[in-house]
Design a protein around this motif. Structure first.
Motif, PDB file in Angstrom:
ATOM      1  N   SER A   1       0.876  -1.173   0.000  1.00 43.70           N
ATOM      2  CA  SER A   1       0.000   0.000   0.000  1.00 43.70           C
ATOM      3  C   SER A   1       0.910   1.219   0.000  1.00 43.70           C
ATOM      4  O   SER A   1       1.785   1.332   0.869  1.00 43.70           O
ATOM      5  CB  SER A   1      -0.893   0.032   1.241  1.00 43.70           C
ATOM      6  OG  SER A   1      -1.715  -1.111   1.301  1.00 43.70           O
TER       7      SER A   1
ATOM      8  N   GLU B   1      -6.758  -3.933   3.023  1.00 39.33           N
ATOM      9  CA  GLU B   1      -5.344  -3.884   2.642  1.00 39.33           C
ATOM     10  C   GLU B   1      -4.501  -4.841   3.494  1.00 39.33           C
ATOM     11  O   GLU B   1      -3.341  -5.121   3.151  1.00 39.33           O
ATOM     12  CB  GLU B   1      -4.812  -2.459   2.798  1.00 39.33           C
ATOM     13  CG  GLU B   1      -5.501  -1.427   1.929  1.00 39.33           C
ATOM     14  CD  GLU B   1      -5.107  -1.508   0.467  1.00 39.33           C
ATOM     15  OE1 GLU B   1      -3.971  -1.912   0.181  1.00 39.33           O
ATOM     16  OE2 GLU B   1      -5.947  -1.174  -0.393  1.00 39.33           O
TER      17      GLU B   1
ATOM     18  N   GLY C   1      -3.636   1.515  -3.494  1.00 39.44           N
ATOM     19  CA  GLY C   1      -4.393   1.092  -2.326  1.00 39.44           C
ATOM     20  C   GLY C   1      -5.095   2.251  -1.642  1.00 39.44           C
ATOM     21  O   GLY C   1      -4.987   3.408  -2.046  1.00 39.44           O
TER      22      GLY C   1
END
Length: 489
Positions: free
Chosen positions: A260, A478, A468
């Motif tokens: 992410s 995530e 993300g």
């Protein structure tokens, strides 16, 4: 540490400055401690432990030792721990805000806002922990059943920046813990004290030893590189510059890590001809001056319709000029210092470049002749498209303004960047607003709003601004792996 201008200001309590690994405070093995400076005075506040490569691996060991037990902890119990952390953070809000102002330099009023925002991630994910349901269904052929379950992705390395030391930590730690992951937090060395204060809160809230580990290091590349190469680590969450993000993505690719990335921005702020001028000016001040302009969501380029251009520019300059610039920890301060001298010098470089290309300074444009890293809030008009500040992330209280004549011209200018984090749009025509929103190439849009961040909403960008989302239900996803089982019964 007290203000250079007010000896009555009390220093906030300083947390432990050692590494937090496996539920214990430990000395770092990476050499001399790292000094932490007050950007308002340039004085050393304290120093923190310097983690070595071996300390980084010790943090992975601790996270691994706690992983199975924490993943097996009932979601309700994980949520209750996060709820207690929320309550503790809320109870200590003022002392944490003062600590942020001290090490970061941001105005105390902004620091208080950050603490409230940061705490809300703990409360939100305390509630989301129990909502990670699965799925069950019949295969279309009728031959078997489809069962979908969610499992924690595993040990997560969380790397946070200096500009929001509390909020960036809780925005990552809270969903990781809610999902059942253990983690290693590496805060920026400019502002690590808030992270260590958070470690104390998590421990007191009942987070088991090893579930949250915090380390600071003067050798970030080597230490994070070693952690990312460890096959036990399965997740990387990074907030910072696109340049560093690209480096980390290359390193993470070697282990095919779940990543992410919340990276840089170059946010356009578009004011249409039918906008409410006062509302647009109010929004511009919020969008530009949150944390003194040192935010990835800060409005970076202002595009104003030619019919409102002069009034907007003059009104913006008047409001910026009226801001009180002083030590961040003083209650009366509205704008604090930048994070360091390099930030001031880079801002002056961008201003000089714009002026050399024909821009006009309406207010500000100078550094203060005093201790601390202060830059006067600055507004420039008639800034050309090829000026550096229209193409680089400014990260300072500097606002360049340009005019436009048509919708297409405004949207083309707004999208003319590799970044795509957030954009702002002001119009009183909702149909036009929604139509133009769909054309803006950003992950977030503030439509008639100067701030969009909310723990209940998915925060993140497109293009070179990241991968993300953080916040909302999307944020916990995530930190999970989705497992599908084909079942016959």
């Amino acid at each position: 540490m007290t203000s250079a201008h007010d000896n009555s200001v009390k220093s906030p309590a300083i947390p432990s400055t050692r590494l937090w690994i496996g539920g214990r405070w430990q000395e770092g093995r990476g050499g001399a401690d790292i000094p932490i400076y007050d950007p308002s005075t340039e004085q050393i506040i304290t120093s923190v432990a310097n983690a070595s490569l071996e300390d980084g691996i010790a943090a992975v060991d601790a996270a691994e030792a706690a992983a199975a037990s924490w993943a097996a902890t009932p979601p309700r119990q994980r949520g209750e721990v996060l709820r207690r952390a929320f309550e503790l953070m809320t109870a200590r809000a003022e002392s944490i805000a003062q600590l942020i102002s001290l090490e970061n330099g941001k105005a105390l009023i902004d620091a208080r806002g950050e603490v409230a925002y940061a705490a809300e991630f703990l409360r939100w994910y305390a509630e989301e922990a129990v909502r990670l349901g699965g799925e069950i269904g019949r295969a279309p052929s009728g031959a078997y059943n489809i069962v979908v379950q969610h499992e924690p992705v595993g040990i997560a390395l969380l790397i946070t920046p200096w500009n929001f030391p509390a909020a960036m930590a809780t925005r990552k730690i809270a969903p990781a813990l809610a999902a059942g992951c253990t983690c290693i937090l590496k805060p920026a060395t400019e502002t690590p004290l808030t992270a260590y204060a958070m470690a104390e809160i998590f421990a007191e809230a009942g987070v088991p030893d090893g579930v949250v580990n915090v380390l600071t290091t003067g050798s970030a590349g080597k230490v994070t590189g070693a952690i990312l190469k460890d096959p036990r680590v399965r997740k990387l969450s990074f907030t910072g510059s696109t340049e560093v993000g690209r480096i980390l993505l290359r390193e993470a690719a070697q282990q095919v890590l779940n990543c992410s990335m919340e990276l840089g921005g170059n946010a356009p702020f578009v004011v249409m001809a039918d906008a409410d001028l006062d509302a647009a000016l109010d929004g511009a001040m919020i969008a530009k001056m949150r944390n003194g302009g040192q935010a990835c969501t800060a409005a970076n380029r202002f595009y104003v319709h030619e019919s409102l251009y002069d009034k907007f520019a003059d009104g913006f300059a008047e409001r910026m000029q009226a801001l009180k610039l002083d030590d961040g920890i003083l209650p009366s301060t509205q704008v604090g210092p930048l994070i360091n001298r390099d930030a001031v010098e880079n801002s002056l470089r961008l201003i000089d470049d714009a002026v050399s290309r024909g821009a006009k300074i309406l207010t500000g444009g100078t550094a203060l002749n005093r201790k601390g890293f202060f830059l006067t809030p600055t507004v420039l008009r008639d800034v050309p498209a090829d000026a550096l500040m229209m193409n680089d992330e400014i990260f300072a209280p500097v606002a360049p303004i340009a005019s436009f004549a048509s919708e297409d011209e405004a949207i083309a200018a707004a999208n003319a960047t590799e970044y795509g984090l957030i954009s702002y749009l002001y119009t009183q025509d909702l149909a036009r607003g929604m139509r133009l929103t769909s054309r803006l190439q950003t992950g977030m849009v503030g439509l008639n709003r100067g701030v969009v961040s909310d723990p209940a909403a998915p925060f993140g960008g497109m293009k070179a601004s990241g991968i993300g989302r953080e916040g909302g239900h999307h944020g916990i996803l995530e930190y999970i792996e989705t497992k599908y089982t084909a079942v016959s019964w």
